[in-house]
Structure formats: C-alpha cells, structure tokens
Design an enzyme around this catalytic site. Structure first.
Site, PDB file in Angstrom:
ATOM      1  N   ARG A 191       0.815  -1.223   0.000  1.00  0.00           N
ATOM      2  CA  ARG A 191       0.000   0.000   0.000  1.00  0.00           C
ATOM      3  C   ARG A 191       0.849   1.274   0.000  1.00  0.00           C
ATOM      4  O   ARG A 191       0.313   2.374  -0.179  1.00  0.00           O
ATOM      5  CB  ARG A 191      -0.952   0.009   1.195  1.00  0.00           C
ATOM      6  CG  ARG A 191      -2.040  -1.057   1.096  1.00  0.00           C
ATOM      7  CD  ARG A 191      -3.164  -0.803   2.083  1.00  0.00           C
ATOM      8  NE  ARG A 191      -4.220  -1.801   1.969  1.00  0.00           N
ATOM      9  CZ  ARG A 191      -5.185  -1.774   1.049  1.00  0.00           C
ATOM     10  NH1 ARG A 191      -5.209  -0.796   0.154  1.00  0.00           N
ATOM     11  NH2 ARG A 191      -6.103  -2.717   1.030  1.00  0.00           N
ATOM     12  N   GLY A 192       2.145   1.158   0.197  1.00  0.00           N
ATOM     13  CA  GLY A 192       3.017   2.322   0.181  1.00  0.00           C
ATOM     14  C   GLY A 192       3.369   2.744  -1.232  1.00  0.00           C
ATOM     15  O   GLY A 192       3.007   2.080  -2.211  1.00  0.00           O
ATOM     16  N   VAL A 252       6.287   2.723  -2.766  1.00  0.00           N
ATOM     17  CA  VAL A 252       7.171   1.756  -3.414  1.00  0.00           C
ATOM     18  C   VAL A 252       6.422   0.470  -3.733  1.00  0.00           C
ATOM     19  O   VAL A 252       6.479  -0.045  -4.847  1.00  0.00           O
ATOM     20  CB  VAL A 252       8.392   1.469  -2.511  1.00  0.00           C
ATOM     21  CG1 VAL A 252       9.232   0.337  -3.091  1.00  0.00           C
ATOM     22  CG2 VAL A 252       9.243   2.729  -2.365  1.00  0.00           C
ATOM     23  N   SER A 271      18.089   1.827   1.285  1.00  0.00           N
ATOM     24  CA  SER A 271      17.955   3.272   1.085  1.00  0.00           C
ATOM     25  C   SER A 271      19.346   3.869   0.953  1.00  0.00           C
ATOM     26  O   SER A 271      20.301   3.375   1.553  1.00  0.00           O
ATOM     27  CB  SER A 271      17.235   3.910   2.282  1.00  0.00           C
ATOM     28  OG  SER A 271      17.407   5.304   2.295  1.00  0.00           O
ATOM     29  N   SER A 272      19.450   4.942   0.182  1.00  0.00           N
ATOM     30  CA  SER A 272      20.762   5.556  -0.011  1.00  0.00           C
ATOM     31  C   SER A 272      21.308   6.180   1.266  1.00  0.00           C
ATOM     32  O   SER A 272      22.492   6.521   1.338  1.00  0.00           O
ATOM     33  CB  SER A 272      20.701   6.618  -1.118  1.00  0.00           C
ATOM     34  OG  SER A 272      19.742   7.613  -0.809  1.00  0.00           O
ATOM     35  N   CYS A 273      20.477   6.302   2.317  1.00  0.00           N
ATOM     36  CA  CYS A 273      20.973   6.858   3.579  1.00  0.00           C
ATOM     37  C   CYS A 273      21.885   5.874   4.307  1.00  0.00           C
ATOM     38  O   CYS A 273      22.483   6.225   5.323  1.00  0.00           O
ATOM     39  CB  CYS A 273      19.828   7.281   4.482  1.00  0.00           C
ATOM     40  SG  CYS A 273      18.892   5.908   5.179  1.00  0.00           S
ATOM     41  N   TYR A 286      17.316   4.807  11.138  1.00  0.00           N
ATOM     42  CA  TYR A 286      16.751   4.180   9.940  1.00  0.00           C
ATOM     43  C   TYR A 286      17.847   3.520   9.119  1.00  0.00           C
ATOM     44  O   TYR A 286      17.693   2.378   8.649  1.00  0.00           O
ATOM     45  CB  TYR A 286      16.037   5.250   9.111  1.00  0.00           C
ATOM     46  CG  TYR A 286      15.443   4.755   7.816  1.00  0.00           C
ATOM     47  CD1 TYR A 286      14.310   3.945   7.812  1.00  0.00           C
ATOM     48  CD2 TYR A 286      15.989   5.120   6.589  1.00  0.00           C
ATOM     49  CE1 TYR A 286      13.746   3.501   6.626  1.00  0.00           C
ATOM     50  CE2 TYR A 286      15.437   4.683   5.398  1.00  0.00           C
ATOM     51  CZ  TYR A 286      14.321   3.867   5.425  1.00  0.00           C
ATOM     52  OH  TYR A 286      13.770   3.430   4.244  1.00  0.00           O
ATOM     53  N   LYS A 294      18.389  -0.484   8.053  1.00  0.00           N
ATOM     54  CA  LYS A 294      18.514  -0.912   6.664  1.00  0.00           C
ATOM     55  C   LYS A 294      19.832  -1.661   6.425  1.00  0.00           C
ATOM     56  O   LYS A 294      19.873  -2.647   5.675  1.00  0.00           O
ATOM     57  CB  LYS A 294      18.386   0.289   5.725  1.00  0.00           C
ATOM     58  CG  LYS A 294      16.967   0.804   5.576  1.00  0.00           C
ATOM     59  CD  LYS A 294      16.062  -0.247   4.954  1.00  0.00           C
ATOM     60  CE  LYS A 294      14.673   0.258   4.655  1.00  0.00           C
ATOM     61  NZ  LYS A 294      13.820  -0.784   4.037  1.00  0.00           N
ATOM     62  N   HIS A 347       8.845  13.408   2.728  1.00  0.00           N
ATOM     63  CA  HIS A 347      10.118  13.625   2.062  1.00  0.00           C
ATOM     64  C   HIS A 347      10.056  14.919   1.259  1.00  0.00           C
ATOM     65  O   HIS A 347       8.995  15.507   1.062  1.00  0.00           O
ATOM     66  CB  HIS A 347      10.446  12.452   1.136  1.00  0.00           C
ATOM     67  CG  HIS A 347      10.860  11.209   1.863  1.00  0.00           C
ATOM     68  ND1 HIS A 347      10.023  10.122   2.021  1.00  0.00           N
ATOM     69  CD2 HIS A 347      12.020  10.887   2.478  1.00  0.00           C
ATOM     70  CE1 HIS A 347      10.657   9.173   2.703  1.00  0.00           C
ATOM     71  NE2 HIS A 347      11.865   9.619   2.995  1.00  0.00           N
TER      72      HIS A 347
END
Length: 318
Positions: free
Chosen positions: A19-20, A22, A113-115, A142, A146, A185
């Site tokens: 449901r998000g 992505v 994630s790129s973070c 976060y 990940k 974001h």
C-alpha cells in the site's frame, strides 16, 4: 541455488508493503508479468509481529518476495521518531527475511535506502562505500536498520545459499507518496507547500535548509521497473544502486517544482532547518552494466506526481 536469468512467470509473488508508494509501484509493474500476486493488509498481519509473520509465510509460502515494507519519512520524521524508525525497520527485516528462508522462498529482494552510505562518502556513492564512515545523524536509526537488513540477506545467502539480494534506491517520489506537512520527504513536501501557496495566493514559500545540498530523484515507476529487471537478471551478495546518476540542488529543484505547479511567488530558505547530507548521488554503473537505465525525466515525473497529488489530495479553501 541461485539461477540467472530467474523466471518470474507462473510464480507466486509477495510484495511486502504493497500500500506504500514503493509497494504500489511494484504492484503496477508486476501486473504486466504473468505472476500470481500475493498481498496482505497490515491489520491482518503486522510485519513487526514475528509469530504472525511466520504463521502467514508458513501458510502462503510465496515463491518470490519483494521486501518493500518500511517505516519511512523525511528528515523531520527521522530526527524525531528515532526509536520507531530503528525498531520497526529492524523487526520488519528480521521477520520477513527469516520467514522467507523458513518457508523456502526461491528469491527475495530487500530494498534499502541511499541513507545507508556515510554522510561524507565520496560522490557518486559506490556500493562498496557502505560502513566506511559515520552516517548522517538525522537518519542514523533508519540507516542502521537498513544496513542490518542488507547484512541479514547477505548472511542467509552465505550460510544457506538463499538467493536473497539487496538493492539501494535513491530518493523516490510518485503516486502514493506521503504528503504529511511535517514528516514527508522533500518532493512531497514541496509539492504540497507550493500547491497550497498557489491556492492561498501566498507571496513567499520557505524551503527547509540553505538550498545548497544536492539530491538525486527517481520516479517510483522507474524504481519498480528496475527492481523487476534485477529480480530476473541479478543474483549476488553485492548491493545494487538504483538511481538516475544525475542530481540537482534543492534550490534548483524547488524552482522546478514551483514552475510545474504554477506558483509565481518568492522562494526563501529557512536556514534554521537542517540540510542533511551535503550530496547523495548514486553511482549506477553497476546497474547500467546489468542492462537498465531510468527513462522518466525529472520534469515529466514531477508532472505525473502533481497530477496524482491533485487526484488524491483535498484542495485547501481559498
């Protein structure tokens, strides 16, 4: 045993987090494949609940898993909801990856994630720069969750031969984005802010930070196409970055969003707000060697995103 190319046709495919933004993009893309899509709502199975996840996997036994479920948010959400961001994302990764292993899933893709990359890592960000320096403090919980998911997928591949892979999307936007006024974001935040300013006739709009950081943006539908491509064509322990290979300053990006929305007032910068990482540009050479490149331009993608916002968001009263 890892097999490339991997055949999706005829398989049961579970999209966690459907449901998000992505997950819903993955559903749209997978609808073009001859697969049996499997989803389950959060109120039926809480992915933070180990017993519930294990029971569901034992019953459904999906052959392919896209692990797109996560607790996500912008810089404000990451900075204030630190405990939730590390706990929820650790629990989701641990539960789903282990359940996929237990139930005999043929292949799993973990979306990072790129973070995960160090705050001051050399640009563009190569996959092997993970764990080479300190993280950006605002999203460290976060990022750690990940990284743990990536290492977990890697460990199951090493110990059990599981065909589990990890991909690192850049900053995403598109239909289904979160337009929360504080926790969204940057793309969703600016679309909402400029739209409301246009409707209200506001003379100025404040953008967080100095406007100097550079960011790379990828439309969610491009991301989904890349994920399906990699699920079919890639099997390895190494991460794969997913992005465009191009970035833009926040100031220039804000101007682009304002133009698309039709806001004609002044754009100011609230320097009391954090900038975050100075630059986050992914090295996508590994992805390109595997035969995939982004096709949706930033301008076209933003137009689509604004159309989706108008279709789903109430317009503030004038």
């Amino acid at each position: 045993m890892a097999i490339v190319p991997f055949e999706l046709r005829g398989k049961s495919v579970y999209v966690a987090g459907h449901r998000g933004m992505v997950g819903s993009a993955l559903l749209r893309r997978l609808a073009r494949e001859d697969v049996r899509l499997v989803t389950v709502d959060r109120h039926e199975v809480d992915l933070c609940n180990q017993a519930a996840v294990f029971d569901w996997f034992a019953k459904m036994r999906p052959q392919v898993v896209f692990l797109a479920a996560a607790k996500v948010g912008g810089i404000a959400a990451n900075a204030t909801l630190r405990a939730e961001f590390i706990y929820d994302n650790l629990a989701i990764a641990a539960n789903v990856i282990h359940a996929a292993h237990q139930s005999g899933a043929e292949k799993l893709m973990f979306l990072g994630s790129s973070c995960i990359y160090p705050k001051l890592a050399a640009q563009p960000l190569r996959e092997d720069s993970m764990l080479t320096g300190p993280l950006e403090p605002t999203n460290e919980p976060y990022a750690i969750a990940k990284i743990a998911g990536i290492k977990m997928a890697e460990a199951y591949r090493s110990q059990y031969g599981s065909d589990f892979i990890s991909v690192m999307p850049t900053n995403l936007y598109g239909p289904g984005d979160n337009y929360h006024p504080e926790y969204s974001h940057v793309v969703a935040a600016l679309i909402r802010r400029f739209h409301e300013a246009k409707v209200a006739g506001a003379k100025t709009v404040a953008v967080w930070g100095t406007g100097t950081p550079r960011r790379e943006f990828l439309h969610a539908d491009d991301m989904a196409d890349a994920c399906v491509h990699l699920m079919k064509t890639y099997s390895g322990a190494e991460l794969i970055n997913i992005g465009t290979g191009e970035d833009i300053t926040i100031a220039d990006f804000a101007g682009m969003v304002a133009d698309i929305i039709g806001y004609r007032g002044e754009i100011t910068f609230d320097t009391a707000r954090p900038d975050g990482t100075p630059q986050k540009l992914l090295d996508v050479s590994r992805l390109e060697r595997l035969g995939w490149r982004a096709t949706i331009s930033l301008e076209d993608g933003l137009k689509r995103a604004y159309e989706a916002f108008l279709a789903g968001a109430p317009v503030p009263a004038q």
